[in-house]
Design a protein around this motif. Structure first.
Motif, PDB file in Angstrom:
ATOM      1  N   ASP A   1       0.214  -1.408   0.147  1.00 44.32           N
ATOM      2  CA  ASP A   1      -0.029   0.267  -0.390  1.00 44.32           C
ATOM      3  C   ASP A   1       0.893   1.358   0.088  1.00 44.32           C
ATOM      4  OD1 ASP A   1      -2.267  -1.682   0.102  1.00 44.32           O
ATOM      5  OD2 ASP A   1      -2.763  -1.329   1.981  1.00 44.32           O
ATOM      6  N   THR A   2       2.084   1.235   0.959  1.00 44.56           N
ATOM      7  CA  THR A   2       3.113   2.374   0.931  1.00 44.56           C
ATOM      8  C   THR A   2       3.328   2.725  -0.851  1.00 44.56           C
ATOM      9  OG1 THR A   2       3.273   1.966   3.848  1.00 44.56           O
ATOM     10  CG2 THR A   2       4.658   3.170   2.323  1.00 44.56           C
ATOM     11  N   GLU A   3       4.220   1.593  -1.301  1.00 45.40           N
ATOM     12  CA  GLU A   3       4.586   1.630  -2.277  1.00 45.40           C
ATOM     13  C   GLU A   3       3.887   2.327  -3.443  1.00 45.40           C
ATOM     14  OE1 GLU A   3       8.023   1.178  -3.966  1.00 45.40           O
ATOM     15  OE2 GLU A   3       7.843   1.831  -2.262  1.00 45.40           O
ATOM     16  N   THR A   4       2.751   1.798  -3.398  1.00 44.90           N
ATOM     17  CA  THR A   4       1.163   2.234  -4.523  1.00 44.90           C
ATOM     18  C   THR A   4       0.662   2.952  -3.914  1.00 44.90           C
ATOM     19  OG1 THR A   4       0.174   0.450  -4.353  1.00 44.90           O
ATOM     20  CG2 THR A   4      -0.884   1.403  -5.459  1.00 44.90           C
ATOM     21  N   GLU A   5       1.144   4.307  -2.719  1.00 42.59           N
ATOM     22  CA  GLU A   5       1.099   5.430  -2.859  1.00 42.59           C
ATOM     23  C   GLU A   5       2.143   6.151  -2.997  1.00 42.59           C
ATOM     24  OE1 GLU A   5       0.156   5.626   1.060  1.00 42.59           O
ATOM     25  OE2 GLU A   5      -2.622   4.153   1.493  1.00 42.59           O
ATOM     26  N   ARG A   6       3.131   5.609  -3.334  1.00 41.47           N
ATOM     27  CA  ARG A   6       4.385   5.991  -3.545  1.00 41.47           C
ATOM     28  C   ARG A   6       4.226   6.883  -5.170  1.00 41.47           C
ATOM     29  NH1 ARG A   6       9.232   5.536  -4.668  1.00 41.47           N
ATOM     30  NH2 ARG A   6       9.336   3.434  -4.979  1.00 41.47           N
ATOM     31  N   ALA A   7       4.047   5.832  -5.917  1.00 38.51           N
ATOM     32  CA  ALA A   7       4.138   5.101  -7.006  1.00 38.51           C
ATOM     33  C   ALA A   7       2.879   6.523  -7.476  1.00 38.51           C
ATOM     34  CB  ALA A   7       3.643   4.332  -7.437  1.00 38.51           C
ATOM     35  N   ILE A   8       2.128   6.343  -7.204  1.00 37.18           N
ATOM     36  CA  ILE A   8       0.884   7.207  -7.584  1.00 37.18           C
ATOM     37  C   ILE A   8       1.185   8.612  -7.001  1.00 37.18           C
ATOM     38  CG2 ILE A   8      -1.401   8.561  -7.143  1.00 37.18           C
ATOM     39  CD1 ILE A   8      -2.486   4.882  -6.103  1.00 37.18           C
ATOM     40  N   ALA A   9       1.993   9.328  -5.751  1.00 40.52           N
ATOM     41  CA  ALA A   9       2.085  10.817  -5.300  1.00 40.52           C
ATOM     42  C   ALA A   9       3.178  10.760  -6.890  1.00 40.52           C
ATOM     43  CB  ALA A   9       2.977  10.382  -4.256  1.00 40.52           C
ATOM     44  N   GLU A  10       3.977  10.105  -7.122  1.00 40.41           N
ATOM     45  CA  GLU A  10       5.583  10.623  -7.859  1.00 40.41           C
ATOM     46  C   GLU A  10       4.595  11.056  -9.274  1.00 40.41           C
ATOM     47  OE1 GLU A  10       9.086   8.182  -9.726  1.00 40.41           O
ATOM     48  OE2 GLU A  10       8.480   7.734  -7.647  1.00 40.41           O
ATOM     49  N   LEU A  11       3.564   9.278  -9.243  1.00 39.27           N
ATOM     50  CA  LEU A  11       2.566   9.657 -11.091  1.00 39.27           C
ATOM     51  C   LEU A  11       1.842  11.667 -10.996  1.00 39.27           C
ATOM     52  CD1 LEU A  11       1.199   6.736 -12.275  1.00 39.27           C
ATOM     53  CD2 LEU A  11       3.076   7.819 -12.635  1.00 39.27           C
ATOM     54  N   LYS A  12       1.637  11.014  -9.907  1.00 37.58           N
ATOM     55  CA  LYS A  12       0.761  12.807  -9.373  1.00 37.58           C
ATOM     56  C   LYS A  12       1.495  14.008 -10.142  1.00 37.58           C
ATOM     57  CE  LYS A  12      -3.006  11.874  -7.228  1.00 37.58           C
ATOM     58  NZ  LYS A  12      -3.456  12.191  -5.635  1.00 37.58           N
ATOM     59  N   GLN A  13       2.623  13.469  -9.249  1.00 36.53           N
ATOM     60  CA  GLN A  13       3.567  14.783  -8.951  1.00 36.53           C
ATOM     61  C   GLN A  13       4.324  15.384 -10.558  1.00 36.53           C
ATOM     62  OE1 GLN A  13       7.466  14.224  -6.931  1.00 36.53           O
ATOM     63  NE2 GLN A  13       7.498  16.761  -6.421  1.00 36.53           N
ATOM     64  N   ARG A  14       4.706  14.165 -11.368  1.00 41.04           N
ATOM     65  CA  ARG A  14       5.081  14.213 -12.940  1.00 41.04           C
ATOM     66  C   ARG A  14       4.030  14.922 -13.636  1.00 41.04           C
ATOM     67  NH1 ARG A  14       8.138   8.896 -14.345  1.00 41.04           N
ATOM     68  NH2 ARG A  14       9.907   8.666 -12.728  1.00 41.04           N
ATOM     69  N   VAL A  15       2.330  14.837 -13.246  1.00 44.25           N
ATOM     70  CA  VAL A  15       1.720  14.890 -14.317  1.00 44.25           C
ATOM     71  C   VAL A  15       0.979  16.047 -14.275  1.00 44.25           C
ATOM     72  CG1 VAL A  15      -1.084  14.847 -14.434  1.00 44.25           C
ATOM     73  CG2 VAL A  15       0.833  12.755 -14.583  1.00 44.25           C
ATOM     74  N   VAL A  16       1.639  17.026 -12.338  1.00 43.14           N
ATOM     75  CA  VAL A  16       1.090  17.966 -12.574  1.00 43.14           C
ATOM     76  C   VAL A  16       2.639  18.229 -12.941  1.00 43.14           C
ATOM     77  CG1 VAL A  16       2.015  19.442 -10.558  1.00 43.14           C
ATOM     78  CG2 VAL A  16      -0.124  18.396 -10.428  1.00 43.14           C
TER      79      VAL A  16
END
Length: 182
Positions: free
Chosen positions: A134-149
């Motif tokens: 779950d932590t890894e998934t959240e970190r990956a989603i946050a990283e993806l959001k940051q890249r998209v932004v």
């Protein structure tokens, strides 16, 4: 030599003296054959020898009786010792069986405790793995959001730097005012 052997020797000598030519015969002369002396000798030997022989036999009898009593006593002691040893063996076997049963029961309890602990450890590992996932998934989603932004900002800056037409600028301002409530 024994007393009886002595008597036979004397009797043989008396017979040999009675018949000097070497043949066998019967001499009935009392004085010549020493029958009286032999009778007295046999009587004395019988009288005194009886006491000695009786004492010897009585001593031998008492020794035999004592040895028999001692042997019977030792046999009874050995039987008692055997009985005690058999009793101790029976007790030791019973104690060994109870110890074996207790050891088996303890082994079963230890086995159950180890299995229970292992199951708990496996469950903890599963939960830890799920949390890590779950932590890894959240970190990956946050990283993806940051890249998209970041990419959206770069694209917006690129469009802004190329310039916005007056119409697009007016429309953007009007929308922003409308969103702010004005």
């Amino acid at each position: 030599m024994s007393i009886i052997g002595t008597v036979f020797l004397l009797a043989a000598e008396a017979v040999a003296e009675a018949e000097p030519e070497g043949g066998f015969g019967l001499n009935v002369d009392i004085l010549e054959t020493n029958i009286i002396n032999l009778g007295l000798l046999i009587g004395i030997l019988f009288y005194f020898g009886r006491k000695v022989l009786s004492n010897t036999l009585n001593d031998r009898r008492s020794n035999i009786e004592t040895e028999i009593l001692t042997a019977e006593k030792q046999a009874k002691e050995a039987a008692a010792a055997l009985s005690e040893a058999q009793k101790n063996l029976t007790q030791a076997q019973a104690e060994a069986k109870s110890l074996l049963a207790a050891a088996q029961e303890n082994a079963e309890l230890a086995k159950a405790a180890i299995l229970e602990r292992a199951e708990a450890d496996v469950e903890k590992l599963k939960q830890a793995a799920a949390r890590d996932l779950d932590t890894e998934t959240e970190r990956a989603i946050a990283e993806l959001k940051q890249r998209v932004v970041s990419q959206a900002l770069q694209k917006a800056e690129a469009q802004l730097s190329s310039g916005i037409t007056d119409n697009a600028q007016q429309t953007l301002i009007d929308r922003s005012i409308a969103l702010l409530g004005g």
